[in-house]
Write a protein that holds these residues in place. Structure first.
Motif, PDB file in Angstrom:
ATOM      1  N   ALA A 110      46.074  36.693  62.331  1.00  0.00           N
ATOM      2  CA  ALA A 110      45.725  35.431  61.669  1.00  0.00           C
ATOM      3  C   ALA A 110      44.274  35.406  61.193  1.00  0.00           C
ATOM      4  O   ALA A 110      43.973  34.842  60.143  1.00  0.00           O
ATOM      5  CB  ALA A 110      45.983  34.258  62.607  1.00  0.00           C
ATOM      6  N   THR A 111      43.370  36.017  61.957  1.00  0.00           N
ATOM      7  CA  THR A 111      41.951  35.954  61.597  1.00  0.00           C
ATOM      8  C   THR A 111      41.603  36.838  60.402  1.00  0.00           C
ATOM      9  O   THR A 111      40.479  36.783  59.901  1.00  0.00           O
ATOM     10  CB  THR A 111      41.084  36.391  62.795  1.00  0.00           C
ATOM     11  N   GLU A 112      42.543  37.661  59.940  1.00  0.00           N
ATOM     12  CA  GLU A 112      42.316  38.499  58.768  1.00  0.00           C
ATOM     13  C   GLU A 112      43.295  38.176  57.637  1.00  0.00           C
ATOM     14  O   GLU A 112      43.305  38.840  56.607  1.00  0.00           O
ATOM     15  CB  GLU A 112      42.462  39.985  59.144  1.00  0.00           C
ATOM     16  N   ARG A 113      44.090  37.144  57.842  1.00  0.00           N
ATOM     17  CA  ARG A 113      45.205  36.888  56.931  1.00  0.00           C
ATOM     18  C   ARG A 113      44.756  36.414  55.560  1.00  0.00           C
ATOM     19  O   ARG A 113      45.326  36.806  54.537  1.00  0.00           O
ATOM     20  CB  ARG A 113      46.144  35.861  57.579  1.00  0.00           C
ATOM     21  N   SER A 114      43.734  35.582  55.492  1.00  0.00           N
ATOM     22  CA  SER A 114      43.272  35.071  54.199  1.00  0.00           C
ATOM     23  C   SER A 114      42.827  36.217  53.295  1.00  0.00           C
ATOM     24  O   SER A 114      43.146  36.257  52.107  1.00  0.00           O
ATOM     25  CB  SER A 114      42.125  34.076  54.393  1.00  0.00           C
ATOM     26  N   ALA A 278      38.327  33.630  50.406  1.00  0.00           N
ATOM     27  CA  ALA A 278      39.144  34.179  51.490  1.00  0.00           C
ATOM     28  C   ALA A 278      38.301  34.564  52.708  1.00  0.00           C
ATOM     29  O   ALA A 278      38.639  34.187  53.839  1.00  0.00           O
ATOM     30  CB  ALA A 278      39.945  35.377  50.976  1.00  0.00           C
ATOM     31  N   PRO A 279      37.185  35.314  52.534  1.00  0.00           N
ATOM     32  CA  PRO A 279      36.347  35.585  53.712  1.00  0.00           C
ATOM     33  C   PRO A 279      35.805  34.316  54.356  1.00  0.00           C
ATOM     34  O   PRO A 279      35.665  34.252  55.583  1.00  0.00           O
ATOM     35  CB  PRO A 279      35.201  36.442  53.145  1.00  0.00           C
ATOM     36  N   PHE A 337      41.478  29.418  45.248  1.00  0.00           N
ATOM     37  CA  PHE A 337      41.295  28.948  46.622  1.00  0.00           C
ATOM     38  C   PHE A 337      42.638  28.773  47.326  1.00  0.00           C
ATOM     39  O   PHE A 337      42.704  28.733  48.560  1.00  0.00           O
ATOM     40  CB  PHE A 337      40.524  27.620  46.636  1.00  0.00           C
ATOM     41  N   SER A 338      43.717  28.657  46.559  1.00  0.00           N
ATOM     42  CA  SER A 338      45.038  28.518  47.170  1.00  0.00           C
ATOM     43  C   SER A 338      45.430  29.750  47.977  1.00  0.00           C
ATOM     44  O   SER A 338      46.302  29.680  48.851  1.00  0.00           O
ATOM     45  CB  SER A 338      46.103  28.249  46.095  1.00  0.00           C
ATOM     46  N   LEU A 339      44.791  30.903  47.711  1.00  0.00           N
ATOM     47  CA  LEU A 339      45.076  32.108  48.489  1.00  0.00           C
ATOM     48  C   LEU A 339      44.593  31.964  49.930  1.00  0.00           C
ATOM     49  O   LEU A 339      45.058  32.693  50.810  1.00  0.00           O
ATOM     50  CB  LEU A 339      44.417  33.330  47.838  1.00  0.00           C
ATOM     51  N   GLY A 340      43.675  31.052  50.174  1.00  0.00           N
ATOM     52  CA  GLY A 340      43.260  30.732  51.533  1.00  0.00           C
ATOM     53  C   GLY A 340      43.897  29.454  52.037  1.00  0.00           C
ATOM     54  O   GLY A 340      43.611  29.015  53.159  1.00  0.00           O
ATOM     55  N   GLY A 341      44.743  28.847  51.204  1.00  0.00           N
ATOM     56  CA  GLY A 341      45.417  27.611  51.574  1.00  0.00           C
ATOM     57  C   GLY A 341      46.902  27.802  51.718  1.00  0.00           C
ATOM     58  O   GLY A 341      47.392  28.357  52.706  1.00  0.00           O
TER      59      GLY A 341
END
Length: 418
Positions: A110-114, A278-279, A337-341
Motif C-alpha cells: 500500500a505504501t508504494e501503490r500510488s 503520486a510520491p 492526481f486521480s492516479l493517487g485517488g
C-alpha cells in the motif's frame, strides 16, 4: 500503445470526416463505437485476470485490438463495418485496465501503490503524447489509413515480444516453486485462509471458495462512490480526448499539426503532475496520514482543477486562441492526481478483488465513451456551441463527482464476505 490507438482516431477523424463527408454526429458515433466493446469487456476482463493472471489477459487483449486496428481502413467506407471493427478494438482494450490492476494489487504494498499506479497508468499519457506528435505528419505524408496499419502491426509485434520475454518464464517458475510471498504481503490472513490451487494453465492462485461476492460489492457505499466517480472522470477524459483536436482545429483555427501538438500538453503535463502527486500521496500515507483523506484530496484536485480552467474559458469567450488553449490544456494536466485517488482505491479496499472492482467501476466509466462522445457531436450539430456541447457537461460531472467522492469514498479494507 492502447492510448496511441485511441488518439490516432481523434486526429484521423478530421481528414476522414472531410473525405467521407461525415457530420459531427457521424464522427461522434464512429468514435463512440470503440466504447461499446470497451464497456462490455470490463467485468469479464476482471474475472479473466483473476483466473488466468493479468499477464495472459493483457497479451490476448493487445493481440485482438491490434488486428482490429489494422482492419479499420478496410472497413471505413461502410459505416456498419467500421463501427464493428472499432467495437472489436474496444473489446481488446477493455480487458487491459483490470489485468494491470490485478498485477499491481498482487505485487505492490500500500505504501508504494500510488507510485506503481502512476507509473503504469502514465503509459496512457505517454501514448497520447506519442500519438498526437507522430500521427499528424504520418497522416499528412501517407494518408490517414497509414496510422492504423502501422500501429496495428506494432501491436502484434509487441504481443510476440511480450510472450517471449523473460517475464513470462519468471512468473511461471515462481508459481511452480510455490512462492506466495508477494501475495502474503498484500492479502489479509482471512483472504489467504484455506488451500490454494494452481490453475492448470499457470494462472493466478484460486481459493476453494471462488464465488465472487457480487451482492456485497453493490451493498458498499464506497464501491458506489468509485462507480460514480469513475463515470464522472471518464466523461471529461473521453470527451476531451475525442474532441479536443477538432475543437482546436475548427474553433481556434489551428492547423491539423498545430491542433494535435497543442493537444499534447494535457498528457505531457499529466506526466509531470503525476511525478510529484503520486510520491506525495505515498509519502503522506507512509507518515501516518489517513489513506482515505489522501485519496479524497488527490481526486478532488483532479476534478476541480480542470473545472476551473473550463469555466474560465466558457465565461470569457473573448480570450485569444492561444490563451484559451493554454488554460484548457494546463488545467487538464492536473487530472492526473486521480492516479493517487480513485485508481488506488480498488487495491486499497480489497487487493483480492481489485481487478474485478476495477472492472465494475470501469464499466460505468466506459459509458461516457459511448454516450458522451456521441452526444457531444449531436449537441455540436444542434447548438454550434462548444461550451454547451463539450465544456458544460464536463463541468457538471466533475463538480458532482467531487461532491460524491468526498461524502462516500473510503479506502478502509473490506472483506466483502457475504
Amino acid at each position: 500503445m492502447l492510448t496511441i490507438v485511441q488518439v490516432n482516431l481523434s486526429v484521423a477523424i478530421i481528414p476522414m470526416s472531410n473525405q467521407l463527408h461525415w457530420t459531427a454526429s457521424t464522427a461522434g458515433l464512429v468514435q463512440s463505437s470503440f466504447f461499446w466493446g470497451y464497456t462490455l469487456s470490463q467485468i469479464p476482463g476482471g474475472w479473466l485476470a483473476r483466473w488466468f493472471t493479468g499477464e495472459a489477459v493483457l497479451a490476448a487483449g493487445v493481440f485482438v485490438w491490434s488486428v482490429a486496428t489494422a482492419a479499420v481502413p478496410l472497413a471505413a467506407s461502410f459505416i456498419p463495418s467500421l463501427i464493428f471493427s472499432r467495437l472489436i478494438v474496444g473489446l481488446g482494450e477493455g480487458v487491459s485496465p483490470s489485468a494491470v490492476t490485478d498485477l499491481i494489487a498482487r505485487n505492490v504494498p500500500a505504501t508504494e501503490r500510488s507510485r506503481a499506479v502512476a507509473f503504469v497508468f502514465n503509459g496512457l499519457n505517454v501514448g497520447s503524447v506519442i500519438g498526437l506528435v507522430i500521427a499528424p505528419p504520418i497522416i499528412e505524408h501517407f494518408g490517414w489509413e497509414s496510422v492504423f496499419y502501422m500501429f496495428g502491426v506494432l501491436g502484434i509485434f509487441w504481443c510476440i515480444g511480450f510472450k517471449l520475454s523473460s517475464e513470462w518464464s519468471t512468473t511461471w517458475e515462481a508459481w511452480d516453486r510455490g512462492k506466495l510471498e508477494n501475495l502474503k504481503s498484500n492479502y489479509s490472513e482471512m483472504e489467504l485462509h484455506g488451500n490454494f490451487r494452481k490453475h492448470p494453465h499457470g494462472g493466478a492462485p484460486l481459493t476453494n471458495h471462488e464465488k465472487i461476492p457480487w451482492r456485497a460489492f453493490f451493498r458498499s457505499s464506497s464501491v458506489w462512490a468509485m462507480i460514480y466517480t469513475h463515470f464522472c472522470g471518464n466523461w471529461g477524459h473521453y470527451c476531451i480526448l475525442a474532441w479536443l483536436p477538432t475543437y482546436f482545429s475548427e474553433e481556434l483555427n489551428l492547423s491539423l499539426t498545430n491542433a494535435a501538438l497543442v493537444s499534447v500538453v494535457p498528457p505531457l503535463g499529466g506526466i509531470f503532475v503525476s511525478s510529484f502527486a503520486a510520491p506525495m500521496a505515498d509519502h503522506l500515507i507512509s507518515k501516518g496520514v489517513d489513506t482515505t483523506f489522501v485519496r479524497k484530496l488527490c481526486q478532488t484536485i483532479a476534478f476541480l482543477s480542470p473545472t476551473a480552467g473550463m469555466t474560465l474559458c466558457s465565461l470569457d469567450p473573448g480570450l485569444s486562441p492561444w490563451v484559451t488553449a493554454s488554460i484548457i490544456t494546463s488545467s487538464l494536466a492536473f487530472s492526473s492526481f486521480s492516479l493517487g485517488g480513485l485508481y488506488c482505491t480498488h487495491q486499497d479496499i480489497s487487493p483480492k478483488y481489485a481487478s474485478i472492482l476495477l472492472g465494475i467501476t470501469n464499466t460505468a466509466g466506459a459509458i461516457p465513451g459511448v454516450l458522451g462522445v456521441y452526444l457531444t457531436g449531436v449537441l455540436l450539430d444542434h447548438t454550434h456551441s462548444w461550451t454547451m456541447a463539450l465544456f458544460a457537461p464536463c463541468i457538471i460531472f466533475w463538480v458532482t463527482g467531487a461532491i460524491v467522492w468526498n461524502i462516500f469514498a473510503s479506502s478502509e479494507p473490506q472483506s466483502f464476505e457475504e
